[in-house]
Design an enzyme around this catalytic site. Structure first.
Site, PDB file in Angstrom:
ATOM      1  N   ARG A 127     -22.285  77.271  32.683  1.00  9.26           N
ATOM      2  CA  ARG A 127     -21.248  77.687  33.049  1.00  9.26           C
ATOM      3  C   ARG A 127     -21.473  78.215  33.220  1.00  9.26           C
ATOM      4  O   ARG A 127     -20.250  78.507  34.221  1.00  9.26           O
ATOM      5  CB  ARG A 127     -21.911  78.905  30.824  1.00  9.26           C
ATOM      6  CG  ARG A 127     -22.183  79.730  31.366  1.00  9.26           C
ATOM      7  CD  ARG A 127     -22.527  80.099  29.113  1.00  9.26           C
ATOM      8  NE  ARG A 127     -23.778  81.092  29.379  1.00  9.26           N
ATOM      9  CZ  ARG A 127     -24.836  80.594  28.760  1.00  9.26           C
ATOM     10  NH1 ARG A 127     -24.826  79.592  28.684  1.00  9.26           N
ATOM     11  NH2 ARG A 127     -25.853  81.424  28.301  1.00  9.26           N
TER      12      ARG A 127
ATOM     13  N   HIS B 159     -20.217  83.914  33.849  1.00  8.02           N
ATOM     14  CA  HIS B 159     -19.046  83.185  33.721  1.00  8.02           C
ATOM     15  C   HIS B 159     -17.912  83.196  32.590  1.00  8.02           C
ATOM     16  O   HIS B 159     -18.009  83.605  32.034  1.00  8.02           O
ATOM     17  CB  HIS B 159     -20.204  82.354  32.984  1.00  8.02           C
ATOM     18  CG  HIS B 159     -20.362  82.532  31.196  1.00  8.02           C
ATOM     19  ND1 HIS B 159     -19.819  82.928  30.454  1.00  8.02           N
ATOM     20  CD2 HIS B 159     -21.774  83.353  31.307  1.00  8.02           C
ATOM     21  CE1 HIS B 159     -20.257  83.123  29.184  1.00  8.02           C
ATOM     22  NE2 HIS B 159     -21.477  83.465  29.821  1.00  8.02           N
TER      23      HIS B 159
ATOM     24  N   ASN C 134     -19.560  81.691  23.476  1.00  5.61           N
ATOM     25  CA  ASN C 134     -19.023  82.908  23.316  1.00  5.61           C
ATOM     26  C   ASN C 134     -17.566  83.153  22.113  1.00  5.61           C
ATOM     27  O   ASN C 134     -17.643  83.835  21.802  1.00  5.61           O
ATOM     28  CB  ASN C 134     -17.906  83.474  24.680  1.00  5.61           C
ATOM     29  CG  ASN C 134     -18.926  83.591  25.696  1.00  5.61           C
ATOM     30  OD1 ASN C 134     -18.536  83.417  26.786  1.00  5.61           O
ATOM     31  ND2 ASN C 134     -19.823  83.750  25.217  1.00  5.61           N
TER      32      ASN C 134
ATOM     33  N   GLU D  83     -29.927  83.728  31.265  1.00  5.37           N
ATOM     34  CA  GLU D  83     -29.421  84.614  30.718  1.00  5.37           C
ATOM     35  C   GLU D  83     -30.302  84.778  29.889  1.00  5.37           C
ATOM     36  O   GLU D  83     -31.717  84.556  29.723  1.00  5.37           O
ATOM     37  CB  GLU D  83     -28.323  83.982  29.237  1.00  5.37           C
ATOM     38  CG  GLU D  83     -27.941  85.427  28.078  1.00  5.37           C
ATOM     39  CD  GLU D  83     -27.845  86.546  28.940  1.00  5.37           C
ATOM     40  OE1 GLU D  83     -28.486  87.491  29.708  1.00  5.37           O
ATOM     41  OE2 GLU D  83     -26.531  87.496  28.508  1.00  5.37           O
TER      42      GLU D  83
HETATM   43  O1  F6P Z   1     -22.887  86.469  23.593  1.00  7.14           O
HETATM   44  C1  F6P Z   1     -22.990  86.174  25.161  1.00  7.14           C
HETATM   45  C2  F6P Z   1     -24.334  86.754  25.279  1.00  7.14           C
HETATM   46  O2  F6P Z   1     -24.459  86.526  27.254  1.00  7.14           O
HETATM   47  C3  F6P Z   1     -25.390  86.340  25.002  1.00  7.14           C
HETATM   48  O3  F6P Z   1     -25.912  84.943  25.443  1.00  7.14           O
HETATM   49  C4  F6P Z   1     -26.563  87.278  24.870  1.00  7.14           C
HETATM   50  O4  F6P Z   1     -28.003  87.461  24.033  1.00  7.14           O
HETATM   51  C5  F6P Z   1     -25.922  88.632  24.550  1.00  7.14           C
HETATM   52  O5  F6P Z   1     -24.456  88.256  25.414  1.00  7.14           O
HETATM   53  C6  F6P Z   1     -26.366  90.224  25.312  1.00  7.14           C
HETATM   54  O6  F6P Z   1     -26.124  91.037  25.148  1.00  7.14           O
HETATM   55  P1  F6P Z   1     -26.739  92.231  23.994  1.00  7.14           P
HETATM   56  O7  F6P Z   1     -27.633  92.046  24.530  1.00  7.14           O
HETATM   57  O8  F6P Z   1     -25.500  93.280  23.288  1.00  7.14           O
HETATM   58  O9  F6P Z   1     -26.991  91.049  22.358  1.00  7.14           O
END
Ligand code: F6P
Length: 193
Positions: free
Chosen positions: A60, A9, A15, A80
């Protein structure tokens, strides 16, 4: 040949604040990215090709797909990775409040499961029906999330479970995978905003 396009997104308000998860709106830059998508996709999709857009059920991804005029489908399975008690926190806050968890995740990121949430392994399992459907379809554009797209990318590119949680899926970039017999051709289109 058919292609699978995918993109995270557009930049969200979370973010910008460095917060995980949540269901925030797009930032001004994120909205710009959403506006740039129709032309970008039209440029790289063959002229007579059809396309279906898949999003998650979170605001998003739906907002990022807003200006696209292709048929759309929102999948809960594309939401997510659920960070459980850490949802809405920054990495600094997690390190402070759950130092052991923070270290464990670093130790084995694929298997680490957030308290009350999910691991990458859990997400790979919940994505199975999505991947099965992807294998049957023609051109699909997935507007998704970082952890989810890592799992889908790793499936098509044959990346190991160890590497999967570290795959770079940058914001404001469309990735095009064109599957052939044993591998996929990959192209990346970055939008400068
Ligand atoms: O920061 C954005 C995001 O999509 C979060 O919502 C998610 O928890 C994370 O990235 C995943 O990345 P990582 O597993 O490296 O923490």
């Amino acid at each position: 040949p058919r292609s699978i396009f995918f993109s995270r997104h557009g930049e969200s308000l979370y973010n910008v604040m460095g917060k995980l998860g949540g269901d925030s709106e797009l930032s001004a830059r994120g909205k710009q990215y959403a506006k740039s998508l129709p032309l970008l996709i039209a440029t790289h999709l063959g002229n007579s090709e059809q396309l279906t857009v898949w999003t998650s059920t979170l605001k998003r991804t739906i907002a990022t797909a807003e200006h696209l005029t292709y048929p759309k489908l929102a999948w809960k399975a594309l939401d997510e990775l659920d960070a459980g008690v850490c949802d809405g926190m920054t990495y600094e806050e997690i390190e402070e409040q759950y130092p052991e968890d923070f270290a464990n995740r670093d130790e084995d990121k694929f298997n680490y499961r957030y308290r009350g949430g999910e691991s990458y392994r859990d997400v790979v399992l919940r994505l199975e029906p999505v991947i099965m459907e992807l294998e049957r379809q023609r051109n699909i554009l997935i507007i998704g999330h970082q952890a989810i797209l890592r799992c889908i990318y790793a499936y098509f590119m044959n990346h190991s479970h160890e590497k999967l949680p570290y795959i770079k899926i940058p914001l404001h970039t469309v990735i095009q995978l064109t599957p052939s017999a044993y591998t996929c051709e990959e192209k990346r289109f970055k939008v400068d905003i």
